[in-house]
Design a protein around this motif. Structure first.
Motif, PDB file in Angstrom:
ATOM      1  N   ALA A  19       0.586  -0.818   0.183  1.00  0.00           N
ATOM      2  CA  ALA A  19      -0.064  -0.161  -0.351  1.00  0.00           C
ATOM      3  C   ALA A  19       1.079   1.822  -0.194  1.00  0.00           C
ATOM      4  O   ALA A  19       1.940   0.847   0.147  1.00  0.00           O
ATOM      5  CB  ALA A  19      -1.289  -0.351   0.937  1.00  0.00           C
ATOM      6  N   LEU A  20       0.779   2.188  -0.776  1.00  0.00           N
ATOM      7  CA  LEU A  20       1.386   3.429  -0.425  1.00  0.00           C
ATOM      8  C   LEU A  20       1.475   4.127   0.606  1.00  0.00           C
ATOM      9  O   LEU A  20       2.843   5.105   0.792  1.00  0.00           O
ATOM     10  CB  LEU A  20       0.286   4.700  -1.474  1.00  0.00           C
ATOM     11  N   ASP A  21       0.525   3.925   1.424  1.00  0.00           N
ATOM     12  CA  ASP A  21       1.226   4.003   3.195  1.00  0.00           C
ATOM     13  C   ASP A  21       1.817   3.509   3.790  1.00  0.00           C
ATOM     14  O   ASP A  21       1.814   3.465   4.632  1.00  0.00           O
ATOM     15  CB  ASP A  21       0.092   4.528   3.830  1.00  0.00           C
ATOM     16  N   ASP A  22       2.512   1.989   2.977  1.00  0.00           N
ATOM     17  CA  ASP A  22       3.124   1.563   4.291  1.00  0.00           C
ATOM     18  C   ASP A  22       4.804   2.073   4.537  1.00  0.00           C
ATOM     19  O   ASP A  22       4.817   3.266   3.658  1.00  0.00           O
ATOM     20  CB  ASP A  22       3.798   0.381   2.399  1.00  0.00           C
ATOM     21  N   PRO A  23       4.793   1.270   5.758  1.00  0.00           N
ATOM     22  CA  PRO A  23       6.038   2.447   6.601  1.00  0.00           C
ATOM     23  C   PRO A  23       7.317   2.545   5.174  1.00  0.00           C
ATOM     24  O   PRO A  23       8.043   3.371   5.602  1.00  0.00           O
ATOM     25  CB  PRO A  23       6.161   1.292   7.294  1.00  0.00           C
ATOM     26  N   VAL A  24       7.523   1.896   4.027  1.00  0.00           N
ATOM     27  CA  VAL A  24       8.667   1.456   4.064  1.00  0.00           C
ATOM     28  C   VAL A  24       8.934   2.418   2.533  1.00  0.00           C
ATOM     29  O   VAL A  24       9.815   3.035   2.731  1.00  0.00           O
ATOM     30  CB  VAL A  24       8.486   0.187   2.797  1.00  0.00           C
ATOM     31  N   PHE A  25       7.542   3.573   2.678  1.00  0.00           N
ATOM     32  CA  PHE A  25       7.718   5.032   1.945  1.00  0.00           C
ATOM     33  C   PHE A  25       7.784   5.744   2.844  1.00  0.00           C
ATOM     34  O   PHE A  25       7.060   6.632   2.245  1.00  0.00           O
ATOM     35  CB  PHE A  25       6.195   4.549   1.375  1.00  0.00           C
ATOM     36  N   SER A  26       8.018   5.947   3.809  1.00  0.00           N
ATOM     37  CA  SER A  26       8.343   7.056   5.124  1.00  0.00           C
ATOM     38  C   SER A  26       9.388   8.133   4.416  1.00  0.00           C
ATOM     39  O   SER A  26      10.612   7.924   3.552  1.00  0.00           O
ATOM     40  CB  SER A  26       9.036   6.381   5.989  1.00  0.00           C
ATOM     41  N   PRO A  27       8.900   9.005   4.665  1.00  0.00           N
ATOM     42  CA  PRO A  27       9.760  10.838   4.429  1.00  0.00           C
ATOM     43  C   PRO A  27      11.180  10.352   5.262  1.00  0.00           C
ATOM     44  O   PRO A  27      12.761  10.221   3.814  1.00  0.00           O
ATOM     45  CB  PRO A  27       9.334  11.589   4.902  1.00  0.00           C
ATOM     46  N   ASP A  28      11.614   9.215   6.014  1.00  0.00           N
ATOM     47  CA  ASP A  28      12.914   9.235   6.363  1.00  0.00           C
ATOM     48  C   ASP A  28      13.241   8.024   5.394  1.00  0.00           C
ATOM     49  O   ASP A  28      14.595   7.630   5.233  1.00  0.00           O
ATOM     50  CB  ASP A  28      12.364   8.571   8.276  1.00  0.00           C
ATOM     51  N   GLY A  29      12.878   7.574   5.263  1.00  0.00           N
ATOM     52  CA  GLY A  29      13.500   6.817   4.084  1.00  0.00           C
ATOM     53  C   GLY A  29      14.037   6.801   2.272  1.00  0.00           C
ATOM     54  O   GLY A  29      14.590   6.753   2.000  1.00  0.00           O
ATOM     55  N   GLY A  30      12.946   8.041   2.124  1.00  0.00           N
ATOM     56  CA  GLY A  30      13.431   8.564   1.252  1.00  0.00           C
ATOM     57  C   GLY A  30      14.913   9.532   1.812  1.00  0.00           C
ATOM     58  O   GLY A  30      15.983   9.646   0.550  1.00  0.00           O
ATOM     59  N   ARG A  31      14.931  10.016   2.731  1.00  0.00           N
ATOM     60  CA  ARG A  31      16.190  11.243   3.033  1.00  0.00           C
ATOM     61  C   ARG A  31      17.061  10.344   3.319  1.00  0.00           C
ATOM     62  O   ARG A  31      18.068  10.142   2.821  1.00  0.00           O
ATOM     63  CB  ARG A  31      16.246  12.083   4.446  1.00  0.00           C
ATOM     64  N   LYS A  32      17.453   9.048   3.570  1.00  0.00           N
ATOM     65  CA  LYS A  32      17.947   7.760   4.178  1.00  0.00           C
ATOM     66  C   LYS A  32      18.548   7.373   2.612  1.00  0.00           C
ATOM     67  O   LYS A  32      19.960   7.604   2.250  1.00  0.00           O
ATOM     68  CB  LYS A  32      17.468   6.427   5.017  1.00  0.00           C
ATOM     69  N   GLY A  33      17.925   7.335   1.750  1.00  0.00           N
ATOM     70  CA  GLY A  33      18.678   7.457   0.030  1.00  0.00           C
ATOM     71  C   GLY A  33      18.753   8.198  -0.144  1.00  0.00           C
ATOM     72  O   GLY A  33      20.384   8.086  -1.354  1.00  0.00           O
ATOM     73  N   PRO A  88      16.979   4.753  -4.038  1.00  0.00           N
ATOM     74  CA  PRO A  88      18.805   5.610  -3.595  1.00  0.00           C
ATOM     75  C   PRO A  88      18.925   6.270  -3.928  1.00  0.00           C
ATOM     76  O   PRO A  88      20.013   6.280  -5.237  1.00  0.00           O
ATOM     77  CB  PRO A  88      19.385   4.164  -2.349  1.00  0.00           C
ATOM     78  N   SER A  89      18.469   7.839  -3.940  1.00  0.00           N
ATOM     79  CA  SER A  89      18.627   8.648  -4.810  1.00  0.00           C
ATOM     80  C   SER A  89      19.802   9.211  -4.779  1.00  0.00           C
ATOM     81  O   SER A  89      20.189  10.349  -5.526  1.00  0.00           O
ATOM     82  CB  SER A  89      17.676   9.922  -4.791  1.00  0.00           C
ATOM     83  N   GLY A  90      21.073   8.816  -3.712  1.00  0.00           N
ATOM     84  CA  GLY A  90      22.283   8.971  -3.735  1.00  0.00           C
ATOM     85  C   GLY A  90      23.236   8.503  -4.243  1.00  0.00           C
ATOM     86  O   GLY A  90      24.217   9.057  -4.918  1.00  0.00           O
ATOM     87  N   LEU A  91      22.677   7.380  -5.183  1.00  0.00           N
ATOM     88  CA  LEU A  91      23.760   7.046  -6.163  1.00  0.00           C
ATOM     89  C   LEU A  91      23.750   7.905  -7.304  1.00  0.00           C
ATOM     90  O   LEU A  91      22.598   8.507  -7.755  1.00  0.00           O
ATOM     91  CB  LEU A  91      23.318   5.602  -6.056  1.00  0.00           C
ATOM     92  N   ARG A  92      25.261   7.047  -8.080  1.00  0.00           N
ATOM     93  CA  ARG A  92      24.854   8.150  -9.806  1.00  0.00           C
ATOM     94  C   ARG A  92      23.810   7.786 -10.307  1.00  0.00           C
ATOM     95  O   ARG A  92      23.360   6.848 -10.471  1.00  0.00           O
ATOM     96  CB  ARG A  92      26.470   7.725 -10.038  1.00  0.00           C
ATOM     97  N   LEU A  93      23.546   8.825 -11.480  1.00  0.00           N
ATOM     98  CA  LEU A  93      22.284   8.078 -11.697  1.00  0.00           C
ATOM     99  C   LEU A  93      22.536   7.313 -12.816  1.00  0.00           C
ATOM    100  O   LEU A  93      21.645   6.962 -12.863  1.00  0.00           O
ATOM    101  CB  LEU A  93      22.142   9.647 -12.074  1.00  0.00           C
ATOM    102  N   GLY A  94      23.679   7.244 -13.042  1.00  0.00           N
ATOM    103  CA  GLY A  94      23.094   5.900 -14.183  1.00  0.00           C
ATOM    104  C   GLY A  94      23.495   4.324 -13.155  1.00  0.00           C
ATOM    105  O   GLY A  94      23.228   3.547 -14.324  1.00  0.00           O
TER     106      GLY A  94
END
Length: 392
Positions: A144-158, A219-225
């Motif tokens: 589900a879209l509200d699953d804890p895996v999609f938390s804002p903290d997860g995005g910042r971790k990425g 994880p959006s911190g990775l090189r985009l390639g």
């Protein structure tokens, strides 16, 4: 924060992934064990292994710079060891793992044609003692879209600790409803530090009778390639598992760079027909000044900043080839003031090369985040999606 980032950047240099598919095991109805063994000249040992399941797809996390031999077998009795009579096979070449990026698909078969040494058989008999390093990647997991895996903290971790994200969350492509071959997938790609929940308003506006929403979490911190390679690998696996032909793609901010690069990769392979529509929102087509400053002056740079610098090699490569003729491209930009949406400048959002490749260029008086929730944006986006959708 920068100390944690520095640790993650060091980890990235030593992290590599080996992925592919082992065929010939479907009739076994048994899980397929795939093991990475030390390359020639090294002590015979299993360095890591994974359970691929009956579909044979695998992803192994290994150390970069080392040479590996891949061996697989059908674990008929579930004891995680190669026993007499169990089908096995091995990749016909040695693989050198590359730090922070994929080595490409590594496909082989269970055909018993390989000749396993006594040392290999001994190693494969001791898998239970091997301390595995997992790399959990979602291949159509339903959440589900509200699953804890999609938390804002997860995005910042990425963004700030991408290797921690890979180890703890994994990412990949998630389905928000059961797969339906009669419905066209719409894939959502978030931006830097983002997460799939940011598309809540657009997803709510999607006609679920005709479309099924998928989200790419990475994880959006990775090189985009590297991100593009991850997306391509996951999509390739999903196509093997599910009967779908086309996927519509919607991306926000930096995710637009990822999505466009993926589309150009498909085009280079002659597969651009797979994406009939790409819609980007507030994408920095010319990069971001802050990323350039971060690369120059920060104690340690987030790897994706390298590709987000103004006119980076990654960005220039996006426009080295034309947009495929059978893909409609909608470029949505935001303005909330004279020169930007509060985050990305209009100069970057409206890069001329991007506009020239777009079928529609639409501007909205919205900020970088509010553009994802404005009703006018949802209406315009939904019109593009419904117009470009294949007729069933």
């Amino acid at each position: 924060m920068f100390n944690e980032l520095q640790r993650n950047v060091r980890d990235l240099e030593s992290l590599a992934g080996l992925y592919g598919e082992v065929s010939g095991g479907a009739e076994e109805s048994a899980p397929i064990i795939v093991a990475a063994l030390a390359g020639p000249g090294a002590v015979e040992s299993v360095l890591n292994y994974t359970e691929a399941g009956t579909n044979g797809r695998f992803l192994l996390r290994v150390q970069a710079g080392q040479r590996y031999r891949l061996v697989a077998f059908a674990d008929r009795n579930g004891n995680r060891r190669l026993d007499a009579g169990e089908p096995f096979g091995q990749l016909d070449r040695i693989v050198t793992a590359q730090g922070g990026r994929s080595t490409g698909r590594l496909d082989f078969a269970l055909d018993n044609a390989a000749s396993l040494s006594a040392a290999d058989r001994t190693a494969l008999a001791g898998l239970a003692e091997v301390k595995r390093i997992e790399l959990p990647i979602a291949l159509g997991d339903e959440v589900a879209l509200d699953d804890p895996v999609f938390s804002p903290d997860g995005g910042r971790k990425g963004l700030w600790t991408p290797t921690d994200f890979l180890s703890e969350i994994g990412g990949g492509i998630y389905f928000l409803q059961p797969f339906d071959p009669k419905k066209t997938p719409v894939l959502f790609v978030h931006g830097a530090g983002g997460n799939p929940r940011e598309f809540e308003s657009l997803i709510a506006g999607l006609d679920r009778e005709r479309f099924q929403p998928w989200v790419f979490y990475y994880p959006s911190g990775l090189r985009l390639g590297t991100v593009v390679q991850l997306l391509d690998g996951v999509m390739t696996n999903l196509r093997r598992e599910h009967p779908f032909q086309e996927v519509m793609v919607t991306a926000h901010s930096m995710g637009g760079l990822v999505a466009m690069s993926y589309l150009k990769l498909l085009a280079a392979r002659g597969d651009a027909r797979q994406v009939p529509l790409l819609v980007t929102l507030s994408t920095p087509w010319r990069g971001h000044d802050a990323a350039e400053l971060g690369v120059k002056y920060a104690p340690v740079a987030i790897p994706s900043w390298i590709d987000m610098q103004v006119d980076s090699d990654f960005q220039r490569a996006l426009f080295a080839t034309p947009m495929p003729t059978n893909t409609r491209f909608g470029l949505f930009f935001g303005y909330h003031g004279d020169s930007s949406d509060g985050t990305i400048s209009l100069v970057s959002q409206l890069r001329p090369e991007a506009q020239l490749q777009a079928l529609r260029v639409l501007g909205f008086d919205e900020t970088h985040t509010s553009i994802l929730h404005a009703s006018a944006v949802t209406q315009a986006w939904r019109s593009l999606v419904e117009t470009a959708a294949p007729q069933r």
